[in-house]
Each structure stands twice: as C-alpha cells, then as structure tokens.
Design a protein around this motif. Structure first.
Motif, PDB file in Angstrom:
ATOM      1  N   ARG A 114     -74.939 -51.336 -32.340  1.00 55.83           N
ATOM      2  CA  ARG A 114     -75.150 -52.478 -31.435  1.00 55.83           C
ATOM      3  C   ARG A 114     -76.131 -52.138 -30.319  1.00 55.83           C
ATOM      4  N   ARG A 115     -76.123 -50.886 -29.866  1.00 50.98           N
ATOM      5  CA  ARG A 115     -77.067 -50.486 -28.814  1.00 50.98           C
ATOM      6  C   ARG A 115     -78.501 -50.492 -29.320  1.00 50.98           C
ATOM      7  N   LEU A 132     -79.698 -52.353 -32.076  1.00 53.86           N
ATOM      8  CA  LEU A 132     -80.135 -53.683 -32.504  1.00 53.86           C
ATOM      9  C   LEU A 132     -80.482 -54.562 -31.306  1.00 53.86           C
ATOM     10  N   PRO A 133     -81.486 -55.395 -31.449  1.00 50.28           N
ATOM     11  CA  PRO A 133     -81.801 -56.330 -30.360  1.00 50.28           C
ATOM     12  C   PRO A 133     -80.725 -57.419 -30.260  1.00 50.28           C
ATOM     13  N   SER A 134     -80.638 -58.031 -29.123  1.00 47.86           N
ATOM     14  CA  SER A 134     -79.661 -59.089 -28.902  1.00 47.86           C
ATOM     15  C   SER A 134     -80.013 -60.311 -29.739  1.00 47.86           C
ATOM     16  N   MET A 135     -79.042 -60.816 -30.477  1.00 49.47           N
ATOM     17  CA  MET A 135     -79.252 -61.986 -31.334  1.00 49.47           C
ATOM     18  C   MET A 135     -78.415 -63.157 -30.829  1.00 49.47           C
TER      19      MET A 135
END
Length: 96
Positions: free
Chosen positions: A60-61, A63-66
């Motif tokens: 999660r850190r 990956l970009p925010s979706m």
C-alpha cells in the motif's frame, strides 16, 4: 525436498484464500451487511487483519492512491502466483 516445496505451494494457496476472505469481509463490513459488534465477526475480522496486514502494508505504501479502491490484495495475489509458477517450473524439476 520436493515435499517442502509442495508445502510452500499449499501455504501460498491458503494465503491467497485468506486474502480473498479478508477482502470480502471488508466489503461486507463496509456495506453494513455484517456488524462488527458481533463477537464472532469481530474475531474473524481481527484474525484476517493480523494475518494479511503485515504483507499488504508495504504494498500500500508503494502503490499510488486510487481513492477508495485498494488494489494491494490483487497485487499480492499476482506476486504469489508468480512465486508459485517459479517454484513449479524452475525449482521443482531441478530438485532431487
């Protein structure tokens, strides 16, 4: 040695199912289908969170925010599938 590789593949399969169960339970909780005030639901949710979160948090850190969409379980399942294929096609045939 092949027995150890078989156990590793089985454990990876089990972890994929735990990831799927965790995602489904999080959806059920988010849409108020199940209530976390129920002791059994809370215990299952806590167990799944403790099992999956240490592996999902680093993904999660990265990956970009979706928005509200969490793609980390899908990424982790793809990584697990890749590891299983490497074991099955490259490591398993070369082990005596």
């Amino acid at each position: 040695m092949r027995a150890v590789l078989d156990i590793v593949i089985i454990v990876l399969d089990l972890y994929v199912w735990l990831l799927i169960a965790s995602a489904i339970l999080s959806w059920l909780i988010a849409f108020n289908v199940v209530n976390t005030r129920n002791q059994f639901v809370a215990a299952v949710a806590e167990f799944l969170f403790r099992i999956t979160e240490p592996v999902l948090a680093p993904i999660r850190r990265v990956l970009p925010s979706m928005g509200g969409l969490d793609l980390s379980p899908i990424v982790l399942i793809l990584i697990i599938m890749f590891i299983q294929r490497v074991i099955a096609y490259y490591i398993y045939p070369n082990v005596i």
